[in-house]
Write a protein that holds these residues in place. Structure first.
Motif, short mmCIF file in Angstrom:
data_model
loop_
_atom_site.label_atom_id
_atom_site.label_comp_id
_atom_site.label_asym_id
_atom_site.label_seq_id
_atom_site.Cartn_x
_atom_site.Cartn_y
_atom_site.Cartn_z
N SER A 103 46.87 -4.02 -7.37
CA SER A 103 46.07 -2.61 -7.49
C SER A 103 45.71 -1.95 -6.20
O SER A 103 45.68 -2.46 -5.18
CB SER A 103 44.52 -3.15 -8.23
N ARG A 104 45.28 -0.60 -6.44
CA ARG A 104 44.73 0.30 -5.42
C ARG A 104 43.54 1.14 -5.71
O ARG A 104 43.91 1.84 -6.92
CB ARG A 104 45.96 0.99 -4.80
N THR A 105 42.44 0.91 -5.32
CA THR A 105 41.35 1.81 -5.65
C THR A 105 40.49 2.32 -4.80
O THR A 105 40.35 1.50 -3.75
CB THR A 105 40.60 0.63 -6.56
N ARG A 106 40.14 3.47 -4.68
CA ARG A 106 39.20 4.04 -4.03
C ARG A 106 37.71 3.80 -4.42
O ARG A 106 37.39 3.76 -5.35
CB ARG A 106 39.20 5.25 -3.97
N ILE A 123 39.87 2.81 0.61
CA ILE A 123 41.00 2.41 -0.27
C ILE A 123 41.21 0.79 -0.39
O ILE A 123 41.47 0.44 0.73
CB ILE A 123 42.07 3.23 -0.17
N GLU A 149 44.35 9.43 3.19
CA GLU A 149 44.28 10.21 1.72
C GLU A 149 45.53 10.09 0.94
O GLU A 149 46.49 10.36 1.43
CB GLU A 149 43.91 11.64 2.24
N GLY A 150 45.36 9.70 -0.46
CA GLY A 150 46.55 9.78 -1.23
C GLY A 150 47.27 8.24 -1.25
O GLY A 150 48.04 8.25 -2.10
N ASP A 152 46.54 5.62 -2.27
CA ASP A 152 46.23 4.98 -3.68
C ASP A 152 47.30 5.61 -4.64
O ASP A 152 47.38 5.06 -5.86
CB ASP A 152 44.87 4.96 -4.00
N THR A 153 47.98 6.72 -4.45
CA THR A 153 48.73 7.28 -5.42
C THR A 153 50.23 7.09 -5.08
O THR A 153 51.20 7.77 -5.73
CB THR A 153 48.35 8.70 -5.64
N ILE A 154 50.45 6.68 -3.97
CA ILE A 154 51.98 6.74 -3.23
C ILE A 154 52.73 5.59 -4.27
O ILE A 154 52.48 4.67 -4.69
CB ILE A 154 52.10 6.23 -1.87
N PRO A 155 53.96 6.17 -4.88
CA PRO A 155 54.77 5.13 -5.61
C PRO A 155 55.19 3.96 -4.92
O PRO A 155 55.45 3.59 -3.86
CB PRO A 155 55.95 6.07 -5.92
N GLU A 156 54.78 2.68 -5.72
CA GLU A 156 55.03 1.47 -5.05
C GLU A 156 56.48 1.56 -4.57
O GLU A 156 56.52 0.60 -3.47
CB GLU A 156 54.90 0.42 -6.06
#
Length: 237
Positions: A103-106, A123, A149-150, A152-156
């Motif tokens: 998981s990755r969460t702010r 994050i 910044e961002g 948490d949304t970078i494709p794995e």
């Protein structure tokens, strides 16, 4: 050079080069300008330039490659955690374990992480590392949201098994050093589930703080592994 003029010329040049590295002027796969070019650029002797570069080499920021030039050093600090958990298969050398992002969460950082990173806006990354399909490390990683910044949304698929190269390539943040502290505890239910052990069983816990070239903490992580797989070796003398 803009640093304190009371400092020796080689020290001022060292600071200037460190600043340019931090700003991403030189990438990890491109040679820095030659000593002669830097000498002409800054109106300094080659000896002074060489001394400044050597200081950056001694600090671990640069490396000399014979016949090729001087390059930004890319220490794989991620891999050094596994010196504590060496699992080999049929006598083969240990490779870098695979990585699975859970998981990755702010979120808001706990007090001790906030104190280390200087912010509670972080994050949080949960990650599982495996070797030969055996769970090896369960990691809890905090990074400042403002500097990443961002993330948490970078494709794995674009992250890979090591995080520090991603920090540099996407955010220009170079991990210059890291501090590890090892202690022991017991597994909670979540950690036990990931590591394939039982709740309450002993685990080794490695707290790591990573720093950029300015000495600012940019990551705090807790890596947990089964205590029955923990090994520590120290050579003295």
């Amino acid at each position: 050079m803009t640093s304190d003029r009371r400092l020796p010329a080689y020290q001022r040049l060292r600071d200037e080069m460190a600043r340019r590295i931090a700003e991403g002027e030189w990438g990890p796969d491109a040679a820095l300008p030659s000593e002669n070019r830097l000498s002409a650029e800054h109106a300094l002797s080659v000896g002074t330039v060489r001394k400044a570069i050597q200081q950056l080499v001694d600090e671990g920021l640069l490396e000399r490659r014979q016949g090729s030039g001087t390059y930004l050093r890319k220490p794989a600090f991620d891999a050094t955690l596994f010196r504590f958990f060496q699992i080999r298969e049929h006598g083969a050398a240990t490779s870098i374990p695979t990585s699975r992002l859970i998981s990755r969460t702010r979120t808001h950082a706990p007090a001790h992480v906030c104190e280390t990173l200087g912010t509670d806006d972080v994050i949080l990354i949960h990650r599982l590392r495996c070797l030969s399909e055996q769970p090896l490390l369960c990691e809890e990683i905090y990074i400042p949201a403002a500097r990443f910044e961002g993330f948490d949304t970078i494709p794995e698929t674009e992250i890979g098994p090591l995080l520090y190269p991603v920090y540099f390539e996407r955010y220009g943040i170079f991990v210059a050093r890291a501090e590890d502290e090892v202690h022991f505890g017991t597994a909670d239910a979540r950690t036990a589930s990931h590591l394939g052990t039982k709740e309450g069983h002993p685990i080794a816990m490695i707290e790591r703080t990573a720093f950029d070239m300015a000495g600012t903490a940019i990551e705090w992580r807790l890596a947990c592994g089964r205590a029955d797989r923990f090994r520590y070796r120290s050579r003295i003398g």
